[in-house]
Design a protein around this motif. Sequence first.
Motif, mmCIF file in Angstrom:
data_model
loop_
_atom_site.group_PDB
_atom_site.id
_atom_site.type_symbol
_atom_site.label_atom_id
_atom_site.label_comp_id
_atom_site.label_asym_id
_atom_site.label_seq_id
_atom_site.Cartn_x
_atom_site.Cartn_y
_atom_site.Cartn_z
ATOM 1 N N UNK A 1 -11.459 19.017 -9.074
ATOM 2 C CA UNK A 1 -10.144 18.152 -9.596
ATOM 3 C C UNK A 1 -9.394 19.137 -10.352
ATOM 4 N N UNK A 2 -7.978 18.997 -10.050
ATOM 5 C CA UNK A 2 -6.847 19.725 -10.565
ATOM 6 C C UNK A 2 -6.124 18.814 -11.594
ATOM 7 N N UNK A 3 -5.926 18.889 -12.791
ATOM 8 C CA UNK A 3 -5.017 18.057 -13.416
ATOM 9 C C UNK A 3 -3.733 18.672 -13.740
ATOM 10 N N UNK A 4 -2.762 17.907 -13.640
ATOM 11 C CA UNK A 4 -1.412 18.287 -13.987
ATOM 12 C C UNK A 4 -1.269 18.066 -15.508
ATOM 13 N N UNK A 5 -0.141 18.593 -15.924
ATOM 14 C CA UNK A 5 0.372 18.229 -17.475
ATOM 15 C C UNK A 5 1.093 16.833 -17.002
ATOM 16 N N UNK A 6 1.801 16.277 -18.011
ATOM 17 C CA UNK A 6 2.298 15.055 -17.993
ATOM 18 C C UNK A 6 3.723 15.130 -16.904
ATOM 19 N N UNK A 7 3.930 14.202 -16.112
ATOM 20 C CA UNK A 7 4.970 14.347 -15.060
ATOM 21 C C UNK A 7 6.277 13.527 -15.688
ATOM 22 N N UNK A 8 7.331 14.009 -15.710
ATOM 23 C CA UNK A 8 8.385 13.200 -16.010
ATOM 24 C C UNK A 8 8.966 12.280 -14.974
ATOM 25 N N UNK A 9 8.833 12.853 -14.008
ATOM 26 C CA UNK A 9 9.440 11.999 -12.598
ATOM 27 C C UNK A 9 8.380 10.886 -12.290
#
Length: 244
Positions: free
Chosen positions: A168-176
């Motif tokens: 599982x790869x987690x992103x940082x907070x998404x603005x869009x």
Amino acid sequence: MKIIICDDSIEDLIKIEKLLQKFLESLEDTDVMVEKFTNPSRLYDKISQKELADIYILDMLMKEKTGIDIGSQLRKISNKNVILYITSSDDFALDAYRVHAARYLLKPVREEDFFEAMDYAFSCREEKRDFFYEIRTKDGSVAIPYSRIEYIENVSRMLEIHLANGECIKSIFIRKSFDAEIRELLNSHGFLQVHKSFVINLKYVRKLTQNEAIMESNISVPISKARSAGVKKEYLLFVSGQYR
């Protein structure tokens, strides 16, 4: 396959073109179109308009737009194209690495070095036929092959990309919005949004019910009531398409 050569020196461009033609003559059953540019700004604009080639052979030091400018613009749009740099200076090798250039050749280019670089470029191109989904994580940008994605979940405005191997790869907070983040996937055959917070890769669906998709990993992904009929239809179309 399309190959682009860009060098603001006509003399050097002709030399590279001759090497390329000699290399292509050694291949069998390969359909290749070659396009040449002496104006790097024109090539930059074409890339900005998403008119892309498979392999780029770029001079590093050019007026108006450098080879790095072109490579950087290309990488903003795609990471499945191969870049080869040809230059009179070895001062920019680190910059070439940052745009994931396949080779960095010094002028005057020897035939054996050029042929090796082209062999490598062709092999890279074969490996990069898969599309890549790029996200930003706390450790930097990560490009994930579409074919490895099982499903994606939006958790508190962060993307969790679940891969077929269990990773599982987690992103940082998404603005869009989540819809905007996944648009490119939904434009690709095989991905389907089944819930406001979930996108699945249909090829990893083991079983589909009215309320959930059971994935190959045995994870149950919820299907919203509003999307249920459409999901079933798209899934049946996808499955039938696999047997044509």
